[in-house]
Design a protein around this motif. Structure first.
Motif, short mmCIF file in Angstrom:
data_model
loop_
_atom_site.label_atom_id
_atom_site.label_comp_id
_atom_site.label_asym_id
_atom_site.label_seq_id
_atom_site.Cartn_x
_atom_site.Cartn_y
_atom_site.Cartn_z
N ASP A 3 -6.77 13.82 9.18
CA ASP A 3 -6.75 14.86 8.19
C ASP A 3 -5.56 15.95 7.99
O ASP A 3 -5.06 16.38 7.34
N SER A 4 -4.99 16.04 9.36
CA SER A 4 -3.99 17.02 9.54
C SER A 4 -2.59 16.23 9.65
O SER A 4 -1.67 16.90 9.98
N SER A 5 -2.74 15.03 9.06
CA SER A 5 -1.18 14.16 9.07
C SER A 5 -0.22 14.88 8.02
O SER A 5 -0.80 15.45 7.08
N ARG A 6 0.84 14.74 8.30
CA ARG A 6 1.80 15.10 7.32
C ARG A 6 3.00 14.16 6.84
O ARG A 6 3.39 13.11 7.87
N VAL A 7 3.31 14.16 5.78
CA VAL A 7 4.32 13.31 5.29
C VAL A 7 5.58 13.29 6.22
O VAL A 7 6.01 14.61 6.22
N GLY A 8 6.29 12.19 6.48
CA GLY A 8 7.65 12.27 7.18
C GLY A 8 7.63 12.20 8.59
O GLY A 8 6.47 12.38 9.29
N LEU A 9 8.78 12.19 8.93
CA LEU A 9 9.13 11.99 10.54
C LEU A 9 9.26 13.39 11.13
O LEU A 9 10.07 14.24 11.03
N ARG A 10 8.10 13.91 11.66
CA ARG A 10 7.97 15.32 12.31
C ARG A 10 7.80 15.24 14.00
O ARG A 10 7.13 16.23 14.29
N LYS A 11 8.82 14.41 14.46
CA LYS A 11 8.64 14.43 15.95
C LYS A 11 10.17 14.51 16.56
O LYS A 11 10.79 13.41 16.12
N PRO A 12 10.31 15.62 17.25
CA PRO A 12 12.04 15.57 17.26
C PRO A 12 12.39 14.68 18.55
O PRO A 12 13.57 14.35 18.56
N ASP A 13 11.51 13.91 18.99
CA ASP A 13 11.98 13.03 19.96
C ASP A 13 12.06 11.66 19.43
O ASP A 13 12.61 10.69 20.02
N ILE A 14 11.75 11.77 17.98
CA ILE A 14 12.11 10.29 17.37
C ILE A 14 13.17 10.49 16.33
O ILE A 14 12.81 11.28 15.51
N THR A 15 14.31 9.90 15.99
CA THR A 15 15.08 9.93 15.09
C THR A 15 15.76 8.88 14.55
O THR A 15 15.46 7.73 14.94
N ARG A 16 15.92 9.12 13.35
CA ARG A 16 16.75 7.55 12.62
C ARG A 16 18.19 7.72 12.73
O ARG A 16 18.55 8.90 12.44
N GLN A 17 18.60 6.79 13.33
CA GLN A 17 20.06 6.82 13.71
C GLN A 17 20.78 5.81 12.92
O GLN A 17 20.70 4.56 13.07
N GLU A 18 21.81 6.36 12.27
CA GLU A 18 22.73 5.58 11.47
C GLU A 18 23.57 4.61 12.35
O GLU A 18 24.21 5.10 13.12
N GLY A 19 23.87 3.33 12.03
CA GLY A 19 24.42 2.46 12.84
C GLY A 19 23.96 1.86 14.28
O GLY A 19 24.74 1.19 14.88
N LYS A 20 22.88 2.36 14.59
CA LYS A 20 22.33 2.29 15.81
C LYS A 20 21.31 1.12 15.75
O LYS A 20 20.47 0.89 16.80
N GLY A 21 20.89 0.74 14.50
CA GLY A 21 19.80 -0.31 14.39
C GLY A 21 20.43 -1.66 14.79
O GLY A 21 21.56 -1.97 14.83
N LYS A 22 19.48 -2.59 14.48
CA LYS A 22 20.03 -3.97 14.59
C LYS A 22 20.81 -4.45 13.42
O LYS A 22 21.68 -5.08 13.49
N TYR A 23 20.12 -3.67 12.42
CA TYR A 23 20.93 -3.90 10.93
C TYR A 23 21.13 -2.47 10.52
O TYR A 23 19.94 -1.96 9.98
N GLY A 64 0.80 -1.19 0.12
CA GLY A 64 -0.05 0.04 -0.02
C GLY A 64 0.78 1.31 0.12
O GLY A 64 1.91 1.26 -0.72
N ASP A 65 0.55 2.35 0.58
CA ASP A 65 1.26 3.58 0.69
C ASP A 65 2.54 3.18 1.69
O ASP A 65 2.53 2.87 2.82
N SER A 66 3.86 3.40 1.00
CA SER A 66 4.94 3.44 1.58
C SER A 66 5.42 4.49 2.63
O SER A 66 6.24 4.33 3.17
N LEU A 67 4.52 5.59 2.66
CA LEU A 67 5.15 6.78 3.30
C LEU A 67 4.75 6.82 5.01
O LEU A 67 3.70 6.29 5.16
N LEU A 68 5.76 7.24 5.74
CA LEU A 68 5.65 7.31 6.87
C LEU A 68 4.88 8.80 7.08
O LEU A 68 5.34 9.82 6.66
#
Length: 300
Positions: A78-98, A64-68
């Motif tokens: 209806d007020s949702s916005r595409v993308g990660l827009r919460k400062p307390d959540i971040t994508r961390q390079e090298g910090k995942g399981k893979y 289905g829709d691949s967007l976060l």
């Protein structure tokens, strides 16, 4: 038979045995590789959604829709916005399981989600599926007081046609699987204090195997929902932790309002989220847990 002939004959027998052993070993290795390939093919065919978080927050593969999306209030989609827009959540390079993974650092307002439609193989009749992901945290020291749901999939709420796992509100924290049908079915009188009806529907794990700096694999398996004999099971690190049988309550979704919410009041890391259109076998579950490079392996 001369001594020389005996020695020659013995050497031939040893050579034959060595060749036979090598052949059997090669056949065993070949059989194992074929089994691995068969499992990978089965998982790939059943896959409906996959987010590795390695190159971004949007899904690598989606039916289905691949967007976060980020939304301040679940009642105002209806007020949702595409993308990660919460400062307390971040994508961390090298910090995942893979590779990269998501890091949740505090409880805050707002939600992130992927739409369920097309990504969950929802059916009003005989619904099957599986949900796989990894978590890393120490529940006793990382989580703030209160319940938290690393994942929650629903069109309304945790107690109304929902699939989720959560940590209980106080230390020592249990980890629980909730596969909860329509609230008007299991609580027909609309009781406000519904614990006596609600709690027996959960699959609890006392002293779950989480620890600081350690990754734990979570697999939710379900089959036959929206029949009289639905079933849901929780696996952790490839091992069955509990099953809820005979789930007869209906799961009625407005599919376009249902979402895959991540990190509700959760603090810790998450990685390698994948969804499937059927319940997985024990062998497939153990294979998912053992993949060296995550679900991307079965997509290569």
């Amino acid at each position: 038979m001369t001594k020389r002939a005996i020695i020659k004959y013995s050497a031939l027998i040893l050579l034959f045995c060595a060749a036979a052993f090598t052949s059997c070993k090669e056949k065993k290795i070949e059989k194992t590789e074929v089994q691995k390939d068969t499992v990978a093919i089965g998982l790939r065919e059943a896959l409906t959604f996959y987010a590795s978080f390695d190159t971004g927050v949007h899904a690598d593969f989606a039916g289905g829709d691949s967007l976060l999306y980020t939304v301040p209030n679940r009642k105002a989609l209806d007020s949702s916005r595409v993308g990660l827009r919460k400062p307390d959540i971040t994508r961390q390079e090298g910090k995942g399981k893979y590779g990269a993974g998501l890091q949740f650092t505090e409880r805050s307002e707002g939600y992130i989600y992927y739409p369920s439609e097309g990504n969950m193989a929802y059916s009003r009749e005989n619904w099957h599926g599986a949900i796989s992901f990894w978590l890393s945290l120490d529940p006793a020291t990382d989580l703030e007081q209160g319940f938290c749901d690393p994942i929650q999939i629903t069109d309304v709420s945790y107690n109304d046609a929902a699939i989720w796992v959560d940590f209980t509100e106080n230390n020592p924290r249990d980890f629980r699987l909730g596969v909860i049908g329509d609230r008007n079915i299991w609580n027909p009188d609309g009781l406000e204090d519904e614990n006596d009806l609600f709690l027996p529907q959960l699959v609890p794990v006392v002293s779950p195997p989480f620890a600081k700096g350690k990754w734990t694999h979570i697999l939710i398996n379900f089959s036959g929902l929206n029949t009289e004999k639905g079933e849901a099971s929780l696996y952790m690190n490839g091992e069955l932790k509990g099953t809820r049988p005979d789930i007869s309550d209906s799961f009625t979704w407005e599919l376009n309002r249902s979402n895959i919410y991540l990190g509700l009041s959760y603090i810790g890391f998450m990685d390698d989220l994948s969804l499937y259109n059927r319940a997985l076998t024990e062998n497939e579950i153990k294979s998912l847990y053992s993949l060296e490079n995550g679900v991307k392996t079965i997509l290569d």
